[in-house]
Each structure stands twice: as structure tokens, then as C-alpha cells.
Enzyme design. Structure first.
Site, short mmCIF file in Angstrom:
data_model
loop_
_atom_site.label_atom_id
_atom_site.label_comp_id
_atom_site.label_asym_id
_atom_site.label_seq_id
_atom_site.Cartn_x
_atom_site.Cartn_y
_atom_site.Cartn_z
N ASN A 180 -0.22 49.98 5.16
CA ASN A 180 0.26 49.95 6.55
C ASN A 180 1.01 48.63 6.77
OD1 ASN A 180 0.24 49.21 9.36
ND2 ASN A 180 -1.06 50.97 9.72
N HIS A 228 1.97 45.09 10.64
CA HIS A 228 1.88 43.66 10.96
C HIS A 228 3.10 42.85 10.53
CE1 HIS A 228 -1.97 44.12 12.70
NE2 HIS A 228 -2.49 44.63 11.61
N HIS A 232 2.64 52.84 12.37
CA HIS A 232 2.18 53.42 13.64
C HIS A 232 3.28 53.16 14.67
CE1 HIS A 232 -1.29 53.56 16.85
NE2 HIS A 232 -0.29 54.35 17.15
N ARG A 279 3.99 53.09 18.09
CA ARG A 279 3.24 53.10 19.36
C ARG A 279 4.15 53.38 20.54
NH1 ARG A 279 -1.74 50.83 20.43
NH2 ARG A 279 -2.95 50.38 18.58
N ARG A 308 5.09 47.99 20.19
CA ARG A 308 4.74 46.56 20.04
C ARG A 308 5.04 46.04 18.63
NH1 ARG A 308 -1.82 46.73 20.26
NH2 ARG A 308 -1.40 47.80 22.21
N GLU A 358 1.62 57.23 11.74
CA GLU A 358 0.49 57.27 12.68
C GLU A 358 1.06 57.39 14.08
OE1 GLU A 358 -2.09 53.95 12.42
OE2 GLU A 358 -2.47 54.24 10.31
N THR A 374 -6.21 50.19 16.70
CA THR A 374 -6.79 51.50 17.02
C THR A 374 -8.30 51.40 17.08
OG1 THR A 374 -4.98 52.38 15.70
CG2 THR A 374 -6.68 53.93 16.39
N GLU A 427 -8.58 61.68 8.41
CA GLU A 427 -8.73 60.31 7.95
C GLU A 427 -10.02 59.80 8.57
OE1 GLU A 427 -5.45 57.51 8.22
OE2 GLU A 427 -6.87 55.82 8.19
N HIS A 431 -9.32 51.67 8.02
CA HIS A 431 -9.59 50.75 9.12
C HIS A 431 -10.60 49.69 8.69
CE1 HIS A 431 -8.71 49.78 13.30
NE2 HIS A 431 -9.83 49.09 13.19
N1 PXP Z 1 -5.77 53.93 9.44
C1 PXP Z 1 -5.50 54.06 10.76
C2 PXP Z 1 -5.46 55.43 11.34
C3 PXP Z 1 -5.25 52.93 11.55
O1 PXP Z 1 -4.98 53.08 12.86
C4 PXP Z 1 -5.25 51.66 10.95
C5 PXP Z 1 -4.95 50.45 11.79
O2 PXP Z 1 -3.60 50.42 12.09
C6 PXP Z 1 -5.50 51.58 9.56
C7 PXP Z 1 -5.78 52.72 8.84
C8 PXP Z 1 -5.46 50.29 8.83
O3 PXP Z 1 -6.43 49.41 9.33
P1 PXP Z 1 -6.45 47.91 8.85
O4 PXP Z 1 -5.19 47.28 9.38
O5 PXP Z 1 -7.67 47.36 9.48
O6 PXP Z 1 -6.47 47.92 7.36
#
Ligand code: PXP
Length: 237
Positions: A6, A9, A42, A44, A48, A69, A100, A150, A190
Site C-alpha cells: 500500500n 503514505h 485507497h 478516499r 487526503r 481500496e 481505516t 480481507e 492492517h
Molecule cells: N488493508 C486495508 C483494507 C487497509 O485499509 C490498510 C490501511 O490503509 C491496510 C491494509 C494496510 O495497513 P497498514 O498501513 O497498517 O499496513
């Protein structure tokens, strides 16, 4: 077990200055070269971090798979159908949250998700529902033709004791097995990081993990390529 990255960031840092660097699309290409199995973003409602330009460019440029996402809103579903990611992962979304929080409640929103899945399927997009490791939620996801779930691993990641962590891992293991029996693909994510990921190698029913924050944080010190490779070593052995 597959591993998707992901990159939200990276976009968060870019947007801090409202300029163009660091570019999340470039980061995705570097991560692909380092061996990730897919890229997750994601989009949003408040944009953001990831924006539409990022999603459309990723769609054109990446060669693994795109996991978008998204909240199940008309606006974002329309964009998803237009862009055509390999997978749409439906997540809950609140404006005030930092990230999330929790999974979606499929049972309480069954018609909304059923219609969303149908629309996405009509556009030939597979769908995953981000849910807690809860048997009833998994049954509901299967009933409305979700392709994947998921499993939200936040409770596991935030556990304060080994016992609590072990108990939650058991819940995840049972949930993953149940989902597999129903024919669902099983992803998880997550709060997974370099310390807590190893135990997931012993959960055979999980097909894929999706990790963001820990890898981007590590990449600040060692670069995306090494941060990805270190995680791949832990996941794939
Ligand atoms: N899976 C989903 C559905 C999420 O919303 C997130 C957070 O954006 C992640 C995985 C990844 O989480 P993390 O950034 O804590 O690794």
C-alpha cells in the site's frame, strides 16, 4: 503467500507540500522491480493522499495488479468501473479517522454491498470486503458473491499481551479456513510489520497480505527497494 504494497503514505508526504514529490507512481514501479505482487491504493472521498491522477497512471503503468481500496459510494464506484483495477477492496471510511478503523459491517449493509458488488462485477472487477475475522460476516460476504475477503488484522497487531495476540491469531486462522471452504479468496492486512508478520506463514489459508505503513516507514531509512525485499524475505522465506 502473496504480498501487496500500500503506497498511500508516499502520497501523504507528497501532499504535505502540495507539490509533486515523492511520486507514489514511481514508488510503485520501484516496488514492482523489488518483487511485490501488487500495488494497493485507497482513493478516499477527501483525497487526503491518493488522487485520481495516481490511480489512472498506476492503471496504465504497473504490471502486477492494482487493488483499489474504496468506500462503497456512487462517486468512487463510478471511478473504479472506469479505471478497472483487478480488485476493488471495499472498506469503511470516516473523515475524522487517521486510518481505516475496523472492517465493514456486511450484515447491516447487505443491500448496499450486494448492489456495489454487482456493479463492480458488471465492469469485470473482482471484489473483496474488508471485514473482522467473524464467521457471520464471512457468510454474508459469500452470500452476496464477494470474490475475496480481507481479514482486518488490527486487533492482532494492537494486542497488548502475547496471550491476546495468540487468541486473535486463532480467530484469524479459523476465519480464513471458513472463508476458504466457502470458496472465497483470503487476504489480510492492517498493522502488519516486520516483527509480527512471521506468524502468518503458519496460516496457510491466507493467500495475500497487504502492508503499507511499516514498509514506507522503513523505506525512509533504507529505500523502498530494500524495505520491500526485507519484508519479502520474512513473508516468503
Ligand atoms: N488493508 C486495508 C483494507 C487497509 O485499509 C490498510 C490501511 O490503509 C491496510 C491494509 C494496510 O495497513 P497498514 O498501513 O497498517 O499496513
Amino acid at each position: 503467500m502473496r504480498f501487496t504494497l500500500n503506497i498511500d503514505h508516499i502520497a501523504t508526504i507528497r501532499n504535505a507540500r502540495g507539490e509533486t514529490q515523492p511520486d507514489p507512481v514511481t514508488a510503485a514501479l520501484v516496488a514492482e522491480q523489488a518483487g511485490v505482487d501488487g500495488i494497493v491504493v485507497h482513493l478516499r472521498e477527501d483525497r487526503r493522499h491518493i488522487n485520481e491522477r495516481d490511480v489512472r497512471l498506476l492503471r496504465e503503468l504497473i504490471t502486477t495488479k492494482l487493488d483499489l481500496e474504496m468506500a462503497a459510494t456512487d462517486e468512487i464506484i463510478k471511478i473504479a468501473c472506469d479505471v478497472g483495477p483487478e480488485l476493488a477492496t471495499i472498506v469503511p471510511e470516516k473523515r475524522q479517522e487517521l486510518t481505516t478503523e475496523g472492517g465493514v459491517n456486511v450484515i447491516d449493509n447487505i443491500n448496499l454491498f450486494k448492489n456495489s458488488i454487482k456493479t463492480l462485477h458488471d465492469a469485470e472487477i473482482e471484489v473483496s470486503l474488508f471485514i473482522e475475522p467473524d464467521i457471520d460476516q464471512i457468510d454474508a460476504a459469500s452470500e452476496i458473491n464477494s470474490d475475496y475477503i480481507e481479514i482486518h488484522t488490527g486487533v492482532f497487531a494492537n494486542a497488548l499481551s502475547e496471550e491476546e495476540q495468540f487468541d486473535e491469531l486463532e480467530r484469524i486462522r479459523i476465519a480464513a479456513k471458513h472463508a476458504k471452504k466457502l470458496g472465497l479468496g483470503v487476504n489480510a492486512g492492517h498493522g502488519l510489520n516486520y516483527q509480527n508478520i512471521k506468524v502468518f506463514r503458519e496460516v496457510p489459508d491466507i493467500d495475500e497480505v497487504s502492508i503499507g505503513h511499516a514498509i514506507i516507514a522503513r523505506a525512509v531509512f533504507v529505500g523502498i527497494k530494500d524495505a520491500v525485499k526485507e519484508m519479502m524475505g520474512l513473508i516468503k522465506g
